[in-house]
Design an enzyme around this catalytic site. Sequence first.
Site, PDB file in Angstrom:
ATOM      1  N   ARG A   1     -25.280 -18.677  31.202  1.00 62.66           N
ATOM      2  CA  ARG A   1     -25.543 -17.961  29.950  1.00 62.66           C
ATOM      3  C   ARG A   1     -26.435 -18.793  29.043  1.00 62.66           C
ATOM      4  NH1 ARG A   1     -21.426 -13.625  29.401  1.00 62.66           N
ATOM      5  NH2 ARG A   1     -21.359 -12.956  31.586  1.00 62.66           N
TER       6      ARG A   1
ATOM      7  N   ARG B   1     -24.177 -12.266  35.378  1.00 67.03           N
ATOM      8  CA  ARG B   1     -22.838 -12.175  35.959  1.00 67.03           C
ATOM      9  C   ARG B   1     -22.930 -12.682  37.388  1.00 67.03           C
ATOM     10  NH1 ARG B   1     -18.786  -9.883  33.920  1.00 67.03           N
ATOM     11  NH2 ARG B   1     -20.035  -8.660  32.442  1.00 67.03           N
TER      12      ARG B   1
ATOM     13  N   SER C   1     -16.025 -18.553  24.501  1.00 64.79           N
ATOM     14  CA  SER C   1     -14.790 -17.936  24.076  1.00 64.79           C
ATOM     15  C   SER C   1     -13.832 -19.054  23.701  1.00 64.79           C
ATOM     16  CB  SER C   1     -14.247 -17.160  25.270  1.00 64.79           C
ATOM     17  OG  SER C   1     -13.208 -16.355  24.899  1.00 64.79           O
TER      18      SER C   1
ATOM     19  N   ARG D   1     -15.750 -16.690  40.511  1.00 60.86           N
ATOM     20  CA  ARG D   1     -15.169 -15.406  40.118  1.00 60.86           C
ATOM     21  C   ARG D   1     -15.654 -14.299  41.037  1.00 60.86           C
ATOM     22  NH1 ARG D   1     -15.217 -15.838  33.547  1.00 60.86           N
ATOM     23  NH2 ARG D   1     -14.448 -17.996  33.528  1.00 60.86           N
TER      24      ARG D   1
ATOM     25  N   GLU E   1     -22.112 -12.681  25.479  1.00 61.32           N
ATOM     26  CA  GLU E   1     -21.107 -13.706  25.224  1.00 61.32           C
ATOM     27  C   GLU E   1     -21.498 -15.006  25.896  1.00 61.32           C
ATOM     28  OE1 GLU E   1     -17.045 -12.630  26.232  1.00 61.32           O
ATOM     29  OE2 GLU E   1     -16.715 -14.718  26.801  1.00 61.32           O
TER      30      GLU E   1
END
Lengths: 396, 513
Positions: free
Chosen positions: B476, B353, B428, B338, B425
């Site tokens: 994460r 991130r 998801s 990403r 988070e």
Amino acid sequence: MQTVKLAAIPAAFSSSCFMFRPVTKTLGLISRRNHSQKPPFRLLARAFSAPALQTIDTTDNKGGVAVKPQWKAAIDFKWIRDNKEAVSANIRNRNSNANLELVLELYEKMLNVQKEVDRLREERNAVANKMKGKLEPSERQKLIEEGKNLKEGLVTLEEDLVKLTDELQQEAQCIPNMTHPDVPVGGEDCSIIRKTVGNPSVFNFPVKDHFQLGKALDIFDFDAAAEVSGSKFYYLKNEAVMLEMGLINWTLSEVIKRGFTPLTTPEIVRSSVVEKCGFQPRGANTQVYSIEGADQCLIGTAEIPVGGIHMDSILSESLLPLKYAAFSHCFRTEAGAAGTATRGLYRVHQFSKLEMFVFCQPEESDSYHEELIRIEEDLYSSLGLHFKLLLFLAEL
Amino acid sequence: MQTVKLAAIPAAFSSSCFMFRPVTKTLGLISRRNHSQKPPFRLLARAFSAPALQTIDTTDNKGGVVVKPQWKAAIDFKWIRDNKEAVSANIRNRNSNANLELVLELYEKMLNVQKEVDRLREERNAVANKMKGKLEPSERQKLIEEGKNLKEGLVTLEEDLVKLTDELQQEAQCIPNMTHPDVPVGGEDCSIIRKTVGNPSVFNFPVKDHFQLGKALDIFDFDAAAEVLLLFIVSGSKFYYLKNEAVMLEMGLINWTLSEVIKRGFTPLTTPEIVRSSVVEKCGFQPRGANTQVYSIEGADQCLIGTAEIPVGGIHMDSILSESLLPLKYAAFSHCFRTEAGAAGTATRGLYRVHQFSKLEMFVFCQPEESDSYHEELIRIEEDLYSSLGLHFKTVDMATEDLGAPAYRKFDVEAWMPGLGRYGEISSASNCTDYQSRRLGIRYRPSQLSSTNAKKGKGPTRFVHTLNATACAIPRMIICLLENYQQEDGSVIIPEPLRPFMGGLERISPKCS
């Protein structure tokens, strides 16, 4: 930053030095080959043969184009000059298109210009010193004139020096590494078999290839991957996934036992790091994928980010040897491999690999080389494979 | 093929439909957001908001530029027209910039032109038939004239039809998926907590964040990565090497999670990480939007995946599955890439991130009537996994403005990260109903049960529903494990379920250096 598209360039021009081309016969995983056919257009070839360029000149230019290299290799020119016969023979044996004569010529020129620059600087300092003392106006005026001339001369010479240094870099970076004396001269056909382990298995039923087997076992999908991504991509399914996990886990634990530090690495790296490892991201038929809009590439092997881990560093001797086992996904365009296409997993664009990498003192590299190949032989024997170990002059 | 460079474009223009933007507060792993600020330059925005374009027009163009879409989504225009209030309210609730009026207008126009085209074709056939019989030369001449006129008229109308169809596609593709009735309407603050598991751990010593812990344990290297890569000075490099026990932790997490989801009936998969741009678009992402999350490959119409959802969705592209195959449940392992463009301000050091990470993703293809229940199953699996690892977390039903265009409903799991002092988070789970399948062309054939119908299995096809859910996002999870299991001496305890998958390792200890 100009971006050079992944375009096809005729084979005559594809004579880049450290190009990352697929091996045809032994279908080697990684091979860096010297240009294997002496091109008719040698001069044009030179423009392509210099790595570390900001732009690649594609026009017909007799002397080659010197463009500012993004980085400089710390090449030992004096050693090259003092051993020029050995270096020249090596270049010949490896079928490299490096131009040793030109390198030596440029080196001499550069030394001379450097000498001249040093001399002029000395004179200019002398003039500056003289001007500190008490002088007649006419004497002062003469010195000022002299100083001005020296300065102008220096500026020109210094520009020349920079140009020479850049051109020297460009040419010298093409010189391949020296070769161990035991390596047989000539191509793959002259290879020596160092060792053979096991024998081909004997089957009393018709043998299938991995592609057929995989299909029947429902552990691959090449068709869906061709739709989603293109040919030479694949999904692993079911037990093939377990096989990949098992192989990585087992190999990792085996090399950790042998003192290697496990590592995972970035798979996107700066183009310059790729070049410094000896690959050519922007060469014709390059194996390297580039990222659009950035000066970055996908790695073809973890060798690149691991080599880069200690970039521009001075390590203390007590740290050596540093032994890493790096796990990464690897990406290769396999451009130019179309004719040798095999179905299945033999030649693919993306795959997982665990790579060993050693940083060591110069006197020890031969023995670490032996250690590494011994580890590989142990691993493959443990898995019951039949294989042979070849020594040959890997052409770039 | 034009290539659009990864350039920075001012925020006002960043209103693409299915854009893959980082979440600010909940620091979402993946979020596809409808444009959350109504831009002043709405018309310009529309040029950016259309996916599936061969080129993106960047000039100020009142009506938007119609370019030939590379692929067509099988959008149910009739349904949209018949439910236009609901569709309109949904567009508003999601803060989308889709233009429903224009879509309906184009649809009507298209239907009319289609009718006219059909009519002219009928007339032309009639003329052709008449000419087969015996005719007076003057009559024949008249018919030839008539035929010629009809043909010319048809060519023009057919061209119009193609243009209208393309424009309709372009506009309609912007319409986000409908929303589950239970989803709260509004922004992040309106999201509802469905479930809370555990409590924040209590420490009787100063708590460190994962970055400090990792450094002391010698299990990360961000600095070398910054050298090897271009760095974003403010936020750190966003690339990293994992070393030593962190590598074992990644392997352990993948192995354990994989075995857990295999037990639950998921087929393990590894996927290509380079895919065609069109597949990325069909899944609802925008590779060439402003501030795109997607890396593109130079000189090719390919991208790096940001999630295995993309290649897995693509696995059954343009297929008709037999009902007996459903549900298809995959657990796909891949590296994800990403750009995190536009995330500079929300920078955190360390693993929070990053540009590249490993992830195990669950993906389900099922019958429409079953997607709600598979959504519940997926979130339950996630909750089980994270409870087993002893994490404290809450499951959130995301509000409409936080849903990406493909999602009908989205549950996020936010885990407590004591070193960062907040919830972050870690997964998801989205139900995309038929949004992706209409674009990827994935249908199934319901089996005919009627005894009077001898043609078993030849009934009309329906679009499948697709769902995706994070089983394990490695960075994460590493943050959670390091920060929650840290000990006063800087060591980190390994939770029991992972130990067998890490060679029995019970604790990561600081290295004496």
